[in-house]
Write a protein that holds these residues in place. Structure first.
Motif, PDB file in Angstrom:
ATOM      1  N   THR A   1       0.846  -1.183   0.000  1.00  0.00           N
ATOM      2  CA  THR A   1       0.000   0.000   0.000  1.00  0.00           C
ATOM      3  C   THR A   1       0.886   1.239   0.000  1.00  0.00           C
ATOM      4  O   THR A   1       1.941   1.272   0.655  1.00  0.00           O
ATOM      5  CB  THR A   1      -0.941   0.016   1.222  1.00  0.00           C
ATOM      6  N   GLY A   2       0.491   2.253  -0.746  1.00  0.00           N
ATOM      7  CA  GLY A   2       1.299   3.456  -0.878  1.00  0.00           C
ATOM      8  C   GLY A   2       1.347   4.265   0.406  1.00  0.00           C
ATOM      9  O   GLY A   2       0.325   4.447   1.078  1.00  0.00           O
ATOM     10  N   VAL A   3       2.537   4.738   0.765  1.00  0.00           N
ATOM     11  CA  VAL A   3       2.709   5.603   1.931  1.00  0.00           C
ATOM     12  C   VAL A   3       3.666   6.730   1.560  1.00  0.00           C
ATOM     13  O   VAL A   3       4.520   6.570   0.695  1.00  0.00           O
ATOM     14  CB  VAL A   3       3.254   4.836   3.163  1.00  0.00           C
ATOM     15  N   ARG A   4       3.501   7.872   2.207  1.00  0.00           N
ATOM     16  CA  ARG A   4       4.416   8.999   2.082  1.00  0.00           C
ATOM     17  C   ARG A   4       4.815   9.430   3.476  1.00  0.00           C
ATOM     18  O   ARG A   4       4.216   9.052   4.470  1.00  0.00           O
ATOM     19  CB  ARG A   4       3.744  10.179   1.363  1.00  0.00           C
ATOM     20  N   GLY A   5       5.824  10.275   3.558  1.00  0.00           N
ATOM     21  CA  GLY A   5       6.247  10.787   4.858  1.00  0.00           C
ATOM     22  C   GLY A   5       7.686  10.411   5.158  1.00  0.00           C
ATOM     23  O   GLY A   5       8.292   9.591   4.468  1.00  0.00           O
ATOM     24  N   ASN A   6       8.226  11.003   6.205  1.00  0.00           N
ATOM     25  CA  ASN A   6       9.614  10.734   6.562  1.00  0.00           C
ATOM     26  C   ASN A   6       9.752   9.365   7.222  1.00  0.00           C
ATOM     27  O   ASN A   6       8.768   8.642   7.424  1.00  0.00           O
ATOM     28  CB  ASN A   6      10.160  11.856   7.457  1.00  0.00           C
ATOM     29  N   VAL A   7      10.980   9.008   7.549  1.00  0.00           N
ATOM     30  CA  VAL A   7      11.246   7.688   8.118  1.00  0.00           C
ATOM     31  C   VAL A   7      10.472   7.486   9.418  1.00  0.00           C
ATOM     32  O   VAL A   7       9.874   6.422   9.651  1.00  0.00           O
ATOM     33  CB  VAL A   7      12.756   7.493   8.351  1.00  0.00           C
ATOM     34  N   ASP A   8      10.464   8.501  10.293  1.00  0.00           N
ATOM     35  CA  ASP A   8       9.743   8.380  11.558  1.00  0.00           C
ATOM     36  C   ASP A   8       8.257   8.109  11.327  1.00  0.00           C
ATOM     37  O   ASP A   8       7.652   7.266  12.003  1.00  0.00           O
ATOM     38  CB  ASP A   8       9.904   9.669  12.377  1.00  0.00           C
ATOM     39  N   THR A   9       7.673   8.827  10.371  1.00  0.00           N
ATOM     40  CA  THR A   9       6.252   8.641  10.066  1.00  0.00           C
ATOM     41  C   THR A   9       5.976   7.231   9.574  1.00  0.00           C
ATOM     42  O   THR A   9       4.988   6.596   9.974  1.00  0.00           O
ATOM     43  CB  THR A   9       5.804   9.662   9.010  1.00  0.00           C
ATOM     44  N   ARG A  10       6.846   6.733   8.720  1.00  0.00           N
ATOM     45  CA  ARG A  10       6.627   5.392   8.161  1.00  0.00           C
ATOM     46  C   ARG A  10       6.762   4.309   9.229  1.00  0.00           C
ATOM     47  O   ARG A  10       5.975   3.362   9.269  1.00  0.00           O
ATOM     48  CB  ARG A  10       7.595   5.154   7.010  1.00  0.00           C
ATOM     49  N   ILE A  11       7.761   4.442  10.087  1.00  0.00           N
ATOM     50  CA  ILE A  11       7.926   3.451  11.159  1.00  0.00           C
ATOM     51  C   ILE A  11       6.719   3.480  12.101  1.00  0.00           C
ATOM     52  O   ILE A  11       6.262   2.433  12.585  1.00  0.00           O
ATOM     53  CB  ILE A  11       9.237   3.697  11.920  1.00  0.00           C
ATOM     54  N   SER A  12       6.178   4.673  12.339  1.00  0.00           N
ATOM     55  CA  SER A  12       5.029   4.777  13.245  1.00  0.00           C
ATOM     56  C   SER A  12       3.807   4.051  12.698  1.00  0.00           C
ATOM     57  O   SER A  12       2.931   3.624  13.468  1.00  0.00           O
ATOM     58  CB  SER A  12       4.682   6.251  13.503  1.00  0.00           C
ATOM     59  N   LEU A  13       3.722   3.887  11.366  1.00  0.00           N
ATOM     60  CA  LEU A  13       2.610   3.125  10.797  1.00  0.00           C
ATOM     61  C   LEU A  13       2.644   1.673  11.269  1.00  0.00           C
ATOM     62  O   LEU A  13       1.594   1.041  11.426  1.00  0.00           O
ATOM     63  CB  LEU A  13       2.678   3.172   9.260  1.00  0.00           C
ATOM     64  N   VAL A  14       3.838   1.155  11.505  1.00  0.00           N
ATOM     65  CA  VAL A  14       3.984  -0.217  12.008  1.00  0.00           C
ATOM     66  C   VAL A  14       3.654  -0.265  13.494  1.00  0.00           C
ATOM     67  O   VAL A  14       2.863  -1.102  13.944  1.00  0.00           O
ATOM     68  CB  VAL A  14       5.403  -0.752  11.753  1.00  0.00           C
TER      69      VAL A  14
END
Length: 293
Positions: free
Chosen positions: A139-152
């Motif tokens: 699934t497509g995601v945008r944002g910085n590294v912190d934002t992406r890790i927070s999705l997990v």
């Protein structure tokens, strides 16, 4: 005083601070100048807001306007077409170019159950994941590294795939659950490398930047970016590439691997050539990939 232009994100400023500290160690005074780019403020998919260049155009404008002396880019974000009046003054030693998986419960890619959702906005990663036939969904995601890790950590996705270099520069490698082998996942051309851009006529800055240059890294990323340019693809296209200087029978040589996503899967090829002619190697492998499609 060297005015160093950088994006405002945590990763961009961390990368720029690394370069600034190296220049300071050489005796130069350096000031960081924070600049906002289109890619920093617009969260729409990259291909919808301009594709290649959305993270660098404002920095380049500042260079050409003599508002800054150098700009530090993630090389994978840099369009392959040159800009009149600007040059890559230095490409320092590359960080690990591979991608990493950050997944719930410490899982690796092969351990994720079928139906798991992996967050990534890169068509290159989606194509290669699909080709593995693991039964997972991207699934497509945008944002910085912190934002992406927070999705997990927030349970919105089961895993994300990001560049290892960025995670390393932010000091978050402990959260990586698997570093993906290039056999599974070839990185983006230039991934893990920094590009230090400056005006072509700024001889003093060019002399300073010469001390930061890593010739092997430049040869490798030049081959990768030439492959990308020959395929007439932008950074959002499903193209993976990785070049390395290796020891051949007659001395050092450049080994280049390329991957091109197609409707029926991913084409992967490799080739080798002389270290001092990375452009020809990149063109040759790109043309071979096109012939096989």
């Amino acid at each position: 005083m060297i005015r160093l232009g950088t994006r405002r994100s945590a990763l961009a400023t961390a990368q720029s601070t690394l370069v600034a500290n190296e220049l300071r160690a050489l005796g130069h005074e350096v000031e960081l100048v924070l600049i906002t780019t289109t890619g920093d403020v617009n969260r729409a998919p990259v291909e919808q807001i301009g594709g290649t260049g959305i993270f660098v155009s404002a920095l380049r404008d500042a260079l050409l306007a003599d508002e800054i002396d150098i700009a530090v880019h993630s090389l994978k974000d840099l369009p392959t077409a040159p800009v009149d009046g600007l040059v890559l003054g230095a490409i320092p030693l590359r960080e690990d170019p591979r991608d990493v998986l950050i997944a719930r419960d410490g899982l690796t890619l092969g351990e994720l159950p079928r139906g798991s959702v992996i967050g990534t906005g890169a068509a290159r990663r989606v194509a290669q994941i699909d080709a593995l036939g693991l039964g997972v969904e991207c699934t497509g995601v945008r944002g910085n590294v912190d934002t992406r890790i927070s999705l997990v950590t927030d349970g919105k996705v089961d895993a994300v795939i990001v560049a290892r270099a960025g995670v390393s520069r932010l000091g978050r490698l402990s959260e990586v659950t698997e570093t993906l082998d290039p056999i599974q996942m070839l990185p983006a051309p230039g991934q893990g490398a920094l590009a230090i851009e400056c005006r072509a006529d700024n001889t003093e800055v060019l002399a300073a930047l010469a001390h930061l240059e890593d010739p092997a890294t430049r040869a490798a990323v030049t081959a990768e970016r030439q492959l990308l340019a020959t395929l007439e693809a932008g950074c959002t296209a499903p193209v993976g590439a990785l070049a390395e200087v290796v020891e051949g029978e007659d001395g050092p040589e450049l080994w280049l691997r390329g991957a091109l996503g197609q409707d029926d899967g991913v084409r992967r090829l490799s080739a080798n050539g002389p270290v001092d002619d990375p452009v020809s190697l990149g063109k040759a492998l790109a043309n071979e990939l096109l012939e096989r499609t």
